[in-house]
Design an enzyme around this catalytic site. Structure first.
Site, PDB file in Angstrom:
ATOM      1  CD  GLU A 125      -2.971   5.380   6.950  1.00  0.00           C
ATOM      2  OE1 GLU A 125      -2.948   5.436   5.712  1.00  0.00           O
ATOM      3  OE2 GLU A 125      -2.030   4.921   7.645  1.00  0.00           O
ATOM      4  CB  SER A 142       5.312  -2.007  12.004  1.00  0.00           C
ATOM      5  OG  SER A 142       4.912  -0.662  12.277  1.00  0.00           O
ATOM      6  N   GLY A 193       2.664   2.110  10.763  1.00  0.00           N
ATOM      7  CA  GLY A 193       3.643   3.185  10.615  1.00  0.00           C
ATOM      8  C   GLY A 193       4.385   3.548  11.885  1.00  0.00           C
ATOM      9  CG  HIS A 218      -5.840   1.732   5.427  1.00  0.00           C
ATOM     10  ND1 HIS A 218      -5.439   2.673   6.344  1.00  0.00           N
ATOM     11  CD2 HIS A 218      -4.778   0.916   5.252  1.00  0.00           C
ATOM     12  CE1 HIS A 218      -4.190   2.422   6.700  1.00  0.00           C
ATOM     13  NE2 HIS A 218      -3.767   1.350   6.053  1.00  0.00           N
ATOM     14  CE  LYS A 262      -0.203   3.161   4.792  1.00  0.00           C
ATOM     15  NZ  LYS A 262      -0.125   3.255   6.239  1.00  0.00           N
ATOM     16  CG  ASN A 303      -1.725   1.205   1.438  1.00  0.00           C
ATOM     17  OD1 ASN A 303      -1.809   2.050   0.551  1.00  0.00           O
ATOM     18  ND2 ASN A 303      -2.343   1.313   2.602  1.00  0.00           N
ATOM     19  CD  GLU A 345      -3.422  -2.675   7.419  1.00  0.00           C
ATOM     20  OE1 GLU A 345      -2.292  -2.837   6.948  1.00  0.00           O
ATOM     21  OE2 GLU A 345      -4.142  -1.690   7.162  1.00  0.00           O
TER      22      GLU A 345
HETATM   23  P1  PGA Z   1       2.957   0.177   7.602  1.00  0.00           P
HETATM   24  O1  PGA Z   1       1.458   0.403   7.050  1.00  0.00           O
HETATM   25  O2  PGA Z   1       3.481  -1.096   6.992  1.00  0.00           O
HETATM   26  O3  PGA Z   1       3.723   1.390   7.113  1.00  0.00           O
HETATM   27  O4  PGA Z   1       2.871   0.096   9.080  1.00  0.00           O
HETATM   28  C1  PGA Z   1       0.583  -0.687   6.905  1.00  0.00           C
HETATM   29  C2  PGA Z   1      -0.719  -0.224   6.311  1.00  0.00           C
HETATM   30  O5  PGA Z   1      -1.236   0.843   6.695  1.00  0.00           O
HETATM   31  O6  PGA Z   1      -1.300  -0.923   5.457  1.00  0.00           O
END
Ligand code: PGA
Length: 248
Positions: A95, A208, A169, A93, A11, A9, A163
């Site tokens: 976010e 992560s 992140g 997601h 983003k 992803n 997640e």
């Molecule tokens: P990350 O994000 O691997 O940077 O922690 C995962 C995600 O939001 O899908």
């Protein structure tokens, strides 16, 4: 057995020049025994799909509207993603749930639109840190799974990504026992509604994931792959994760 999937992803990262990372991923994709997917920003779906066609790489979107066309300035529909060359779309997601107030009801409608357009929907669920601390992780995740996936969706049309919001992140990951607990619970919740077909739905862990922790995460029960944010931006890192999943 669910198919294995390494999904990246990007983003809101990436411009045309970053497509060189896709070319750099070619040997890792060629050697993979799992499916590999990259979800770039919408502007890069078509050019990425043109390159991905030369290797065995799927390309996906990061969200879609509940409608296929209409007066929705700034939005993108599942049909448009498919037209640009996408085969998958990430939905719900955290976010999107946080920044755009998307509820599980909204996500279920998006999943329906995605399926209608012929896309595979990657449905994201996960608890906040406060919810984990309050001991309600399994209830929160089960409610999101039940609420975000339309009952008519077939196993081959959906992927579920667990997640934990606090792991995205941050460089923090749950323990392997915590990942196993949630993935086992998601599998049994899906089985309660869909019977044996639930075994065919890939369950991804996200938050992560790095080359250094991928192998131990892929060894956890009911983990069929990963949804990778930051580490999917660099071919060397994502290639390491693809190799770990292929070896799992
Ligand atoms: P990350 O994000 O691997 O940077 O922690 C995962 C995600 O939001 O899908």
């Amino acid at each position: 057995m669910a198919r294995k999937l390494a999904a990246g992803n990007w983003k809101m990262n990436g411009v045309e020049a970053d497509l060189s990372e896709v070319d750099a991923l070619a040997s890792a994709v060629e050697a993979a025994t799992c499916e590999v997917l990259l979800c770039p920003p919408a502007t890069l779906i078509a050019p990425m799909a043109a390159r991905a066609g030369l290797m065995d790489l799927y390309v996906g979107g990061q969200t879609c509207h509940t409608a296929q066309t209409g007066a929705h300035t700034g939005d993108i529909s599942a049909r448009m993603l498919a037209d640009a060359g996408a085969s998958h779309v990430i939905l719900g997601h955290s976010e999107r749930r946080a920044d755009h107030g998307e509820s599980s009801v909204d996500v279920a409608l998006q999943v329906g639109a995605a399926i209608e357009a012929g896309l595979i929907a990657i449905v994201c669920v996960g608890e906040t840190e406060a919810e984990r601390d309050a001991g309600v992780t399994l209830q929160v995740v089960a409610a999101q799974v039940a609420g975000s996936i339309p009952t008519g969706a077939k196993p081959e049309q959906i992927v579920v990504a667990y997640e934990p919001v606090w792991a995205i992140g941050t460089g923090r990951t749950p323990t392997l026992e915590q990942i196993a607990e949630v993935h086992d619970h998601i599998r049994s919740e899906l089985a309660a509604r869909r019977g044996g077909a639930a075994q065919d739905i890939p369950l991804l862990y996200g938050g992560s994931v790095k080359p250094g922790n991928a192998a131990e995460i892929f060894a956890v029960s009911n983990v069929d792959g990963a949804l990778v944010g930051g580490a999917s931006l660099k071919a060397a890192d994502f290639g390491g994760i693809i190799a770990a999943l292929s070896a799992a």
